[in-house]
Design a protein around this motif. Structure first.
Motif: not given
Ligand code: AMP
Ligand code: GLY
Length: 432
Positions: A150-153, A207-221, A223-231
């Motif tokens: 997750g650190k390569g982009v 599989l069922a569809t999903s979406q994750d939130h890659k950025r560390l902070k609220d409002n998608d701000e 650094p990129n992370t492995g994923g901070m949440g998903a639904y």
């Protein structure tokens, strides 16, 4: 039956938990597992990472089938080794896993088989890479070729930032072999979605569809992370888009692999960038392939499975996925990641997890970076927990997830307070 799940993150905790719900299951072994899997009576951690030792363990324990969570053992050939020993395992072979383990392989595969993706060039020479960046201008995306956890982009907003990424990847060797080649690609805009399917070499089960939130902070701000949440579901994937993704991305990928002489088995995860406009014409491009389920997408996806998962995997490892189906809970599942102090840069380990809510079928705390140390649960990684709930709407799921987080505590904990925001305006959409 006894099963084996390879891996030790939140994804593997969710997979093992989902499998262990089946009345047919005696024990799910998790290698190596984490503090959460250690605490669960039906799951048993085993401290084995060597592939040959895993094969020997599966033979000795008469494991009915094995499911592989993370990319590293797949890229190291764990599936090839199990198959050679006559053992049942769900995952892609080492050759097929190149779709994830080499960005350059994935990009040339996509272009060769006319599957839509961002324009790109591959470089090993820093001077040529920088000259190309200067010519293209910013924003521009720099990616290490190999697996980089997750650190390569780097999505660079300026030419200077992109040049710096080149210096880091091609210059100082900080990413090792993974960074010896870089892919530089056009920066795409739109909404990201994760589209994950199961493949048995012939048939595909989405599989069922999903979406994750890659950025560390609220409002998608931040650094990129492995994923901070998903639904799940992801309302952006309408039934019309679902059909287009199957037709324009998934089927051509499986067929392209077959044309290249590779049978694709296992999970296939297409990370997509979806442009704006009407569903029939909006652009649909592949950002990346993963040859595994997403983390944290798995946690909400598995919460929504209503039927016996062991039967689905059993059919998949027997090449009979066309007979399988998954009965999805119509409710929304939403997971919020609680990360350690200083994640993603240098997460702190060893904080005591002093409070946790009670696990139920509607509220599960899946563990990732946790360890049971003499009976005390402590943090041992960047992403520590994923608090995952099921509720009738995205709004209610958010409320339930954050209520459960209020009952959870470890020093230094950080989490986003807006997981699911993209799904709010169109909650109740018909996508699965
Ligand atoms: P990847 O590992 O390729 O998925 O990249 C990680 C994240 O970087 C993606 O989830 C996107 O948020 C972002 N990203 C990757 N490629 C691009 C691109 N070509 N344009 C814009 N964002 C990108
Ligand atoms: N959540 C994104 C991934 O698993 O790659």
């Amino acid at each position: 039956m006894k099963l084996l799940v390879i891996g030790g993150g939140g994804r593997e905790h969710a997979l093992a938990w989902g499998l262990a719900k089946s009345a047919r299951v005696q024990t799910v072994y998790v290698a190596p597992g984490n503090g959460g899997t250690a605490l669960s009576p039906q799951l048993q951690n085993i401290a084995i990472s060597d592939i040959n030792e895993l094969v020997a363990f599966a033979q000795k324990e008469k494991i009915a089938f094995t499911v592989v969570g993370p990319e590293a053992p797949l890229a190291a050939g764990v599936v090839d080794a199990f198959l050679a020993a006559g053992l049942k395992i769900f995952g892609p072979t080492q050759a097929a896993a190149q779709l994830e383990s080499s960005k350059d392989y994935a990009k040339s595969f996509l272009v060769r088989h006319h599957i839509p993706t961002a324009d790109y060039q591959t470089f090993t020479d820093p001077a040529l890479a920088k000259a190309y960046i200067t010519k293209q201008g910013a924003p521009i995306v720099v990616k290490a070729d190999g697996l980089a956890a997750g650190k390569g982009v780097v999505v660079a907003t300026t030419v200077a930032e992109a040049h710096e990424a080149i210096d880091q990847m091609l210059g100082d060797g900080s990413l090792g072999a993974a960074g010896a080649r870089v892919v530089i690609e056009e920066c795409l805009v739109g909404e990201e979605a994760s589209f994950i399917v199961m493949c048995d070499g012939r048939s595909v089960l989405p599989l069922a569809t999903s979406q994750d939130h890659k950025r560390l902070k609220d409002n998608d701000e931040g650094p990129n992370t492995g994923g901070m949440g998903a639904y799940s579901p992801a309302p952006v994937i309408s039934p019309a888009l679902h059909n287009r993704i199957m037709r324009e991305v998934i089927h051509p990928t499986i067929a392209g692999m077959a044309k290249d002489g590779i049978v694709y088995t296992g999970f296939l995860y297409a990370g997509l960038m979806i442009g704006s406009g009407p569903d029939a014409t909006r652009t649909l491009k592949v950002l990346e392939f993963n040859c595994r389920m997403g983390d944290p997408e798995t946690q909400p996806i598995i919460m929504r499975v209503k039927n016996d998962l062991t039967q689905v995997f059993e059919l998949a490892v027997d090449g009979r996925l066309d007979e399988a189906s998954i009965d999805w809970d119509r409710r929304t599942a939403l997971g919020v990641v609680m990360a350690a102090h200083n994640y993603p840069a240098t997460p702190r380990n060893g904080d005591i997890i002093s409070r946790l809510p009670k696990d139920t079928d509607e509220c599960m705390v899946f563990h990732a970076g946790t360890v049971l140390d003499n009976g005390i649960l402590k943090t041992s990684g960047g992403r520590v927990l994923c608090v995952t709930v099921l509720a009738d709407s995205v709004k209610r799921a958010q409320a339930a997830a954050y209520a459960a987080i209020a009952l959870t505590h470890f020093d230094g904990q950080q989490y986003r307070s807006d997981i699911g925001w993209r799904a709010l305006p169109s909650a109740g959409s018909s996508s699965t």
